[in-house]
Write a protein that holds these residues in place. Structure first.
Motif, PDB file in Angstrom:
ATOM      1  N   GLU A 133       8.140  16.154 -20.696  1.00 52.62           N
ATOM      2  CA  GLU A 133       7.067  17.147 -20.689  1.00 52.62           C
ATOM      3  C   GLU A 133       6.439  17.320 -19.307  1.00 52.62           C
ATOM      4  O   GLU A 133       5.970  18.399 -18.967  1.00 52.62           O
ATOM      5  CB  GLU A 133       5.981  16.740 -21.693  1.00 52.62           C
ATOM      6  CG  GLU A 133       6.427  16.743 -23.146  1.00 52.62           C
ATOM      7  CD  GLU A 133       6.649  18.147 -23.681  1.00 52.62           C
ATOM      8  OE1 GLU A 133       5.935  19.068 -23.234  1.00 52.62           O
ATOM      9  OE2 GLU A 133       7.542  18.329 -24.539  1.00 52.62           O
ATOM     10  N   LEU A 134       6.427  16.262 -18.514  1.00 56.79           N
ATOM     11  CA  LEU A 134       5.788  16.302 -17.199  1.00 56.79           C
ATOM     12  C   LEU A 134       6.835  16.216 -16.091  1.00 56.79           C
ATOM     13  O   LEU A 134       7.915  15.668 -16.278  1.00 56.79           O
ATOM     14  CB  LEU A 134       4.799  15.143 -17.035  1.00 56.79           C
ATOM     15  CG  LEU A 134       3.694  14.989 -18.069  1.00 56.79           C
ATOM     16  CD1 LEU A 134       2.755  13.847 -17.656  1.00 56.79           C
ATOM     17  CD2 LEU A 134       2.920  16.274 -18.267  1.00 56.79           C
ATOM     18  N   THR A 135       6.481  16.741 -14.936  1.00 60.14           N
ATOM     19  CA  THR A 135       7.325  16.589 -13.753  1.00 60.14           C
ATOM     20  C   THR A 135       7.029  15.247 -13.091  1.00 60.14           C
ATOM     21  O   THR A 135       6.031  14.581 -13.409  1.00 60.14           O
ATOM     22  CB  THR A 135       7.056  17.707 -12.745  1.00 60.14           C
ATOM     23  OG1 THR A 135       5.707  17.592 -12.258  1.00 60.14           O
ATOM     24  CG2 THR A 135       7.251  19.082 -13.382  1.00 60.14           C
ATOM     25  N   LEU A 136       7.891  14.872 -12.152  1.00 61.68           N
ATOM     26  CA  LEU A 136       7.661  13.639 -11.398  1.00 61.68           C
ATOM     27  C   LEU A 136       6.294  13.689 -10.711  1.00 61.68           C
ATOM     28  O   LEU A 136       5.533  12.722 -10.759  1.00 61.68           O
ATOM     29  CB  LEU A 136       8.783  13.449 -10.371  1.00 61.68           C
ATOM     30  CG  LEU A 136       8.827  12.140  -9.585  1.00 61.68           C
ATOM     31  CD1 LEU A 136      10.255  11.853  -9.123  1.00 61.68           C
ATOM     32  CD2 LEU A 136       7.900  12.149  -8.381  1.00 61.68           C
ATOM     33  N   LYS A 137       5.985  14.789 -10.075  1.00 61.34           N
ATOM     34  CA  LYS A 137       4.700  14.932  -9.381  1.00 61.34           C
ATOM     35  C   LYS A 137       3.523  14.800 -10.337  1.00 61.34           C
ATOM     36  O   LYS A 137       2.521  14.134 -10.032  1.00 61.34           O
ATOM     37  CB  LYS A 137       4.629  16.281  -8.658  1.00 61.34           C
ATOM     38  CG  LYS A 137       3.344  16.501  -7.853  1.00 61.34           C
ATOM     39  CD  LYS A 137       3.376  17.844  -7.152  1.00 61.34           C
ATOM     40  CE  LYS A 137       2.162  18.014  -6.237  1.00 61.34           C
ATOM     41  NZ  LYS A 137       0.874  17.908  -6.939  1.00 61.34           N
ATOM     42  N   ILE A 181       0.716   4.018  -2.475  1.00 63.80           N
ATOM     43  CA  ILE A 181       1.479   5.097  -3.092  1.00 63.80           C
ATOM     44  C   ILE A 181       2.453   5.646  -2.061  1.00 63.80           C
ATOM     45  O   ILE A 181       2.079   5.911  -0.925  1.00 63.80           O
ATOM     46  CB  ILE A 181       0.556   6.203  -3.645  1.00 63.80           C
ATOM     47  CG1 ILE A 181       1.367   7.317  -4.309  1.00 63.80           C
ATOM     48  CG2 ILE A 181      -0.357   6.754  -2.565  1.00 63.80           C
ATOM     49  CD1 ILE A 181       0.524   8.291  -5.104  1.00 63.80           C
ATOM     50  N   SER A 182       3.708   5.767  -2.443  1.00 67.53           N
ATOM     51  CA  SER A 182       4.726   6.212  -1.504  1.00 67.53           C
ATOM     52  C   SER A 182       4.787   7.733  -1.445  1.00 67.53           C
ATOM     53  O   SER A 182       4.219   8.433  -2.283  1.00 67.53           O
ATOM     54  CB  SER A 182       6.099   5.668  -1.909  1.00 67.53           C
ATOM     55  OG  SER A 182       6.623   6.416  -3.004  1.00 67.53           O
ATOM     56  N   GLU A 183       5.504   8.237  -0.462  1.00 71.42           N
ATOM     57  CA  GLU A 183       5.885   9.633  -0.456  1.00 71.42           C
ATOM     58  C   GLU A 183       6.951   9.846  -1.527  1.00 71.42           C
ATOM     59  O   GLU A 183       7.564   8.892  -2.018  1.00 71.42           O
ATOM     60  CB  GLU A 183       6.444  10.025   0.918  1.00 71.42           C
ATOM     61  CG  GLU A 183       5.461   9.873   2.071  1.00 71.42           C
ATOM     62  CD  GLU A 183       4.296  10.848   1.971  1.00 71.42           C
ATOM     63  OE1 GLU A 183       4.501  11.951   1.421  1.00 71.42           O
ATOM     64  OE2 GLU A 183       3.206  10.501   2.449  1.00 71.42           O
ATOM     65  N   ARG A 184       7.194  11.104  -1.890  1.00 73.06           N
ATOM     66  CA  ARG A 184       8.298  11.402  -2.800  1.00 73.06           C
ATOM     67  C   ARG A 184       9.562  11.567  -1.981  1.00 73.06           C
ATOM     68  O   ARG A 184       9.625  12.407  -1.084  1.00 73.06           O
ATOM     69  CB  ARG A 184       8.001  12.668  -3.618  1.00 73.06           C
ATOM     70  CG  ARG A 184       7.083  12.432  -4.787  1.00 73.06           C
ATOM     71  CD  ARG A 184       6.837  13.684  -5.600  1.00 73.06           C
ATOM     72  NE  ARG A 184       5.936  14.595  -4.913  1.00 73.06           N
ATOM     73  CZ  ARG A 184       4.607  14.500  -4.942  1.00 73.06           C
ATOM     74  NH1 ARG A 184       4.038  13.529  -5.627  1.00 73.06           N
ATOM     75  NH2 ARG A 184       3.855  15.360  -4.302  1.00 73.06           N
ATOM     76  N   GLN A 185      10.548  10.750  -2.276  1.00 74.67           N
ATOM     77  CA  GLN A 185      11.803  10.770  -1.545  1.00 74.67           C
ATOM     78  C   GLN A 185      12.975  10.688  -2.517  1.00 74.67           C
ATOM     79  O   GLN A 185      12.994   9.832  -3.405  1.00 74.67           O
ATOM     80  CB  GLN A 185      11.888   9.574  -0.578  1.00 74.67           C
ATOM     81  CG  GLN A 185      10.874   9.587   0.547  1.00 74.67           C
ATOM     82  CD  GLN A 185      11.246  10.554   1.652  1.00 74.67           C
ATOM     83  OE1 GLN A 185      12.382  11.030   1.735  1.00 74.67           O
ATOM     84  NE2 GLN A 185      10.277  10.870   2.515  1.00 74.67           N
ATOM     85  N   GLU A 186      13.957  11.580  -2.360  1.00 76.30           N
ATOM     86  CA  GLU A 186      15.176  11.530  -3.173  1.00 76.30           C
ATOM     87  C   GLU A 186      14.870  11.448  -4.666  1.00 76.30           C
ATOM     88  O   GLU A 186      15.419  10.620  -5.394  1.00 76.30           O
ATOM     89  CB  GLU A 186      16.058  10.357  -2.739  1.00 76.30           C
ATOM     90  CG  GLU A 186      16.524  10.457  -1.292  1.00 76.30           C
ATOM     91  CD  GLU A 186      17.406   9.290  -0.881  1.00 76.30           C
ATOM     92  OE1 GLU A 186      17.587   8.370  -1.706  1.00 76.30           O
ATOM     93  OE2 GLU A 186      17.910   9.307   0.247  1.00 76.30           O
ATOM     94  N   ASN A 187      13.950  12.286  -5.112  1.00 77.16           N
ATOM     95  CA  ASN A 187      13.615  12.390  -6.530  1.00 77.16           C
ATOM     96  C   ASN A 187      13.039  11.099  -7.112  1.00 77.16           C
ATOM     97  O   ASN A 187      13.249  10.778  -8.288  1.00 77.16           O
ATOM     98  CB  ASN A 187      14.835  12.826  -7.356  1.00 77.16           C
ATOM     99  CG  ASN A 187      15.371  14.169  -6.913  1.00 77.16           C
ATOM    100  OD1 ASN A 187      14.607  15.073  -6.591  1.00 77.16           O
ATOM    101  ND2 ASN A 187      16.685  14.304  -6.888  1.00 77.16           N
ATOM    102  N   GLN A 224      13.844   2.070   0.652  1.00 72.51           N
ATOM    103  CA  GLN A 224      13.928   2.740   1.948  1.00 72.51           C
ATOM    104  C   GLN A 224      13.423   4.172   1.826  1.00 72.51           C
ATOM    105  O   GLN A 224      13.820   4.905   0.932  1.00 72.51           O
ATOM    106  CB  GLN A 224      15.369   2.729   2.468  1.00 72.51           C
ATOM    107  CG  GLN A 224      15.821   1.374   2.976  1.00 72.51           C
ATOM    108  CD  GLN A 224      17.217   1.413   3.559  1.00 72.51           C
ATOM    109  OE1 GLN A 224      17.950   2.394   3.413  1.00 72.51           O
ATOM    110  NE2 GLN A 224      17.617   0.331   4.220  1.00 72.51           N
ATOM    111  N   GLY A 225      12.567   4.557   2.733  1.00 71.61           N
ATOM    112  CA  GLY A 225      11.958   5.875   2.677  1.00 71.61           C
ATOM    113  C   GLY A 225      10.709   5.927   1.821  1.00 71.61           C
ATOM    114  O   GLY A 225       9.981   6.923   1.855  1.00 71.61           O
ATOM    115  N   LEU A 226      10.464   4.875   1.055  1.00 74.47           N
ATOM    116  CA  LEU A 226       9.266   4.798   0.214  1.00 74.47           C
ATOM    117  C   LEU A 226       8.212   3.890   0.836  1.00 74.47           C
ATOM    118  O   LEU A 226       7.053   4.290   1.008  1.00 74.47           O
ATOM    119  CB  LEU A 226       9.628   4.295  -1.189  1.00 74.47           C
ATOM    120  CG  LEU A 226      10.604   5.144  -2.007  1.00 74.47           C
ATOM    121  CD1 LEU A 226      10.846   4.499  -3.368  1.00 74.47           C
ATOM    122  CD2 LEU A 226      10.091   6.573  -2.178  1.00 74.47           C
TER     123      LEU A 226
END
Length: 222
Positions: free
Chosen positions: A91-95, A110-116, A159-161
């Motif tokens: 029902e909800l998106t990742l964001k 809280i990390s950035e959003r990376q690679e879904n 990595q990236g998070l």
């Protein structure tokens, strides 16, 4: 007759001992969803507005309680050192999941959003939110204990998070990132994020599988 009875008893005991040694199917280590071609019916859940309202109006004091009361339980991944529970929503998106949870209870990091994927760090838990590769439109919400992350996760997943130094601090170590990375490179058998069909890819030479352990959550009738 007593001698015959004794022989029979000894024979029965020997049979069960041999069965336990050679015939059992005890799979030590990590367990979770079984390998399958299809998942089958997903747990039911309330509609979007009800989920968001549940999170917004919740009186939960910790992230574990908030996630448990807001999303249906999809799976449980266990190891000898920690537990990770997998919740879900279509029902909800990742964001929306990340924003609503972090607004209700502020994370330490809280990390950035990376690679879904996106991760939130709370006292005692990591919340790892991902778009499923197996089920279109499905968001998995992994509620992993610090112990589970520390002893099972591959650092490369983050990595990236998060920076390695931040992960060290969150896990109460000066060198977790480097030690764990070296161990994972040597064994190729570290947990690299939830897979619905039993594949916990490490990016190495093998994956971890186990027995199914699903159920629970809002909307399931429990």
């Amino acid at each position: 007759m007593k001698d015959y009875a004794g022989i029979i008893v000894v024979g029965i005991i020997a049979f069960f001992l041999l069965f336990n040694v050679f015939g059992g199917n005890d799979q030590r280590g990590m367990s979770g969803s079984a390998t399958e071609d299809t998942y089958g019916e997903l747990p039911s859940e309330p509609d979007r507005s009800e989920i968001l309202n549940t999170i917004e109006m919740s009186e939960a004091k910790d992230i574990e309680s908030l996630v448990q009361e807001s999303f249906p339980l999809l799976d449980t991944v266990r190891s000898d050192q920690g537990i990770s529970r997998i919740y879900m929503t279509k029902e909800l998106t990742l964001k929306e999941v990340a924003d609503s949870l972090s607004s209700a209870i502020s994370p330490e990091e809280i990390s950035e959003r990376q690679e879904n994927k996106q991760a939130l760090i709370y006292p005692d838990h990591f919340v790892i939110i991902q778009e499923s590769d197996e089920e279109a439109g499905l968001i998995t919400i992994e509620l992993a204990s610090d112990e589970f992350v520390r002893n099972n996760y591959s650092p490369s997943f983050f990595q990236g998070l998060f920076l390695g130094s931040l992960l060290n601090r969150a896990l109460g170590s000066n060198d977790w990132y480097d030690r764990r990375r070296s161990s994972c490179q040597q064994t190729g058998n570290c947990y690299g994020g939830y897979g619905m069909y039993g594949n916990y890819n490490s990016g190495g030479t093998s994956s971890m599988r186990g027995s199914t352990n699903r159920g629970g959550g809002p909307g399931t009738g429990k």
